[in-house]
Design a protein around this motif. Structure first.
Motif, PDB file in Angstrom:
ATOM      1  N   ALA A 139      90.976  52.506  41.944  1.00  0.00           N
ATOM      2  CA  ALA A 139      91.676  51.286  42.357  1.00  0.00           C
ATOM      3  C   ALA A 139      90.715  50.248  42.930  1.00  0.00           C
ATOM      4  CB  ALA A 139      92.750  51.622  43.381  1.00  0.00           C
ATOM      5  N   MET A 140      89.517  50.675  43.310  1.00  0.00           N
ATOM      6  CA  MET A 140      88.542  49.762  43.902  1.00  0.00           C
ATOM      7  C   MET A 140      87.754  48.978  42.853  1.00  0.00           C
ATOM      8  SD  MET A 140      88.998  49.968  47.106  1.00  0.00           S
ATOM      9  CE  MET A 140      87.605  48.917  47.526  1.00  0.00           C
ATOM     10  N   TYR A 141      87.967  49.278  41.572  1.00  0.00           N
ATOM     11  CA  TYR A 141      87.204  48.632  40.498  1.00  0.00           C
ATOM     12  C   TYR A 141      88.135  47.904  39.532  1.00  0.00           C
ATOM     13  CZ  TYR A 141      83.226  51.502  41.958  1.00  0.00           C
ATOM     14  OH  TYR A 141      82.209  52.089  42.669  1.00  0.00           O
ATOM     15  N   LYS A 142      87.607  46.845  38.923  1.00  0.00           N
ATOM     16  CA  LYS A 142      88.356  46.114  37.909  1.00  0.00           C
ATOM     17  C   LYS A 142      88.231  46.774  36.543  1.00  0.00           C
ATOM     18  CE  LYS A 142      87.957  41.574  40.124  1.00  0.00           C
ATOM     19  NZ  LYS A 142      87.482  40.175  39.971  1.00  0.00           N
ATOM     20  N   ARG A 143      87.086  47.426  36.310  1.00  0.00           N
ATOM     21  CA  ARG A 143      86.830  48.018  34.994  1.00  0.00           C
ATOM     22  C   ARG A 143      86.312  49.439  35.171  1.00  0.00           C
ATOM     23  NH1 ARG A 143      84.464  43.757  35.875  1.00  0.00           N
ATOM     24  NH2 ARG A 143      82.351  44.561  35.647  1.00  0.00           N
ATOM     25  N   VAL A 144      86.966  50.393  34.496  1.00  0.00           N
ATOM     26  CA  VAL A 144      86.604  51.811  34.603  1.00  0.00           C
ATOM     27  C   VAL A 144      86.427  52.380  33.198  1.00  0.00           C
ATOM     28  CG1 VAL A 144      87.309  54.099  35.391  1.00  0.00           C
ATOM     29  CG2 VAL A 144      87.868  52.072  36.767  1.00  0.00           C
ATOM     30  N   TYR A 145      85.298  53.036  32.967  1.00  0.00           N
ATOM     31  CA  TYR A 145      85.024  53.669  31.675  1.00  0.00           C
ATOM     32  C   TYR A 145      84.834  55.167  31.914  1.00  0.00           C
ATOM     33  CZ  TYR A 145      84.046  48.785  30.717  1.00  0.00           C
ATOM     34  OH  TYR A 145      84.153  47.414  30.617  1.00  0.00           O
ATOM     35  N   ILE A 146      85.606  55.973  31.195  1.00  0.00           N
ATOM     36  CA  ILE A 146      85.594  57.421  31.397  1.00  0.00           C
ATOM     37  C   ILE A 146      85.072  58.119  30.145  1.00  0.00           C
ATOM     38  CG2 ILE A 146      87.002  59.450  31.893  1.00  0.00           C
ATOM     39  CD1 ILE A 146      88.924  57.640  33.411  1.00  0.00           C
ATOM     40  N   VAL A 147      84.077  58.975  30.337  1.00  0.00           N
ATOM     41  CA  VAL A 147      83.489  59.760  29.248  1.00  0.00           C
ATOM     42  C   VAL A 147      83.652  61.229  29.632  1.00  0.00           C
ATOM     43  CG1 VAL A 147      81.438  60.183  27.852  1.00  0.00           C
ATOM     44  CG2 VAL A 147      81.804  57.924  28.866  1.00  0.00           C
TER      45      VAL A 147
END
Length: 265
Positions: A127-135
């Motif tokens: 929730a603290m980030y605008k963009r999240v990328y999960i691998v």
């Protein structure tokens, strides 16, 4: 109901010698739960987590507990979210960690993104980030890898709470005020296409995050572990290139906004 999964015993250690009869019996029962693979709490599918007893979504827990005050998930205003991207990885054999590091390097390293293992974060961190990328990759029949177990269970429980009692987790009503509103996610998951429900974890994680208010920047992609290494790299590279272009566009918009704000001042 109770959901319990015991840690698989290491071959080099005889776990029965370290447990009293009651504990050993409990673990035997837990193994039966693990074999069924599916548990239901409140009518919703909940993933069993290593060493965790969960009595109910709102009830007391013996051992590990979700939803303490320090772990409260709430809506973070867009202006308070970090401009850096968050890259999260969960890896069974280290392969996806390597790809996540490559993505981080491609985006400019620590200056422009944070790299975190899924075992060290909770939904509130996203929730603290605008963009999240999960691998990440799957384990067994579409299950998360070991370092993604607790995170996935936590997200599922929070999704149930959000659905049942949105006002406790958000500023107001409506999708735009759900706890992960304003956060976009993109997920790449390595799978074994020969296993049933091989993409269950990746697709399930996407659905749970969206139910918490996150938007999807890209469609969740699956990378088949049964294809050649070069083909896996190519599939990931295409996904990575799209993210790089999105990050460039995002950076341009941020610089433009700052310029306009400076001029106005």
């Amino acid at each position: 109901g109770l959901a319990l999964q015991c840690q698989p015993a290491r071959k080099s250690v005889d776990m029965t010698k370290q447990l009293n009869p009651d504990e050993h019996y409990i673990r035997e029962l837990a193994d039966e739960v693990v074999n069924t693979r599916q548990r239901f709490l409140g009518g919703s599918l909940i993933h069993d987590t290593d060493g965790i007893w969960t009595k109910s979504v709102y009830g007391e827990c013996d051992g590990f507990s979700f939803g303490t005050e320090n772990d409260e998930l709430y809506r973070v205003p867009d202006e308070e979210k970090k401009e850096k991207a968050l890259i999260v990885y969960a890896s069974q054999n280290g392969a996806t960690k390597t790809f996540a590091k490559h993505l981080c390097k491609s985006l400019g390293g620590d200056t422009y993104c944070d790299l975190r293992n899924m075992s060290g974060i909770m939904a509130k961190d996203l929730a603290m980030y605008k963009r999240v990328y999960i691998v990440c990759n799957t384990s067994g029949l579409g299950r998360p890898p070991c370092d993604g177990e607790v995170f996935y269970s936590h997200v599922q429980l929070e999704a149930m709470r959000c659905q049942e009692n949105l006002e406790d987790l958000a500023i107001g009503d409506g999708d735009e005020e759900k706890p992960l509103a304003g956060t976009s996610v993109a997920i790449a998951v390595w799978v074994d296409s020969s296993s049933p429900d091989y993409a269950k974890f990746g697709l399930g994680l996407t659905e749970e995050l969206v139910s918490l208010g996150a938007s999807t920047a890209l469609k969740t992609i699956t990378v088949d572990e049964n294809i050649s290494k070069s083909e896996q790299k190519q599939t990931f590279k295409e996904w990575e290139n799209t993210i790089i272009e999105m990050e460039k566009a995002s950076g341009t918009r941020r610089r433009t906004s700052k310029t306009i704000a400076t001029s106005a001042a």
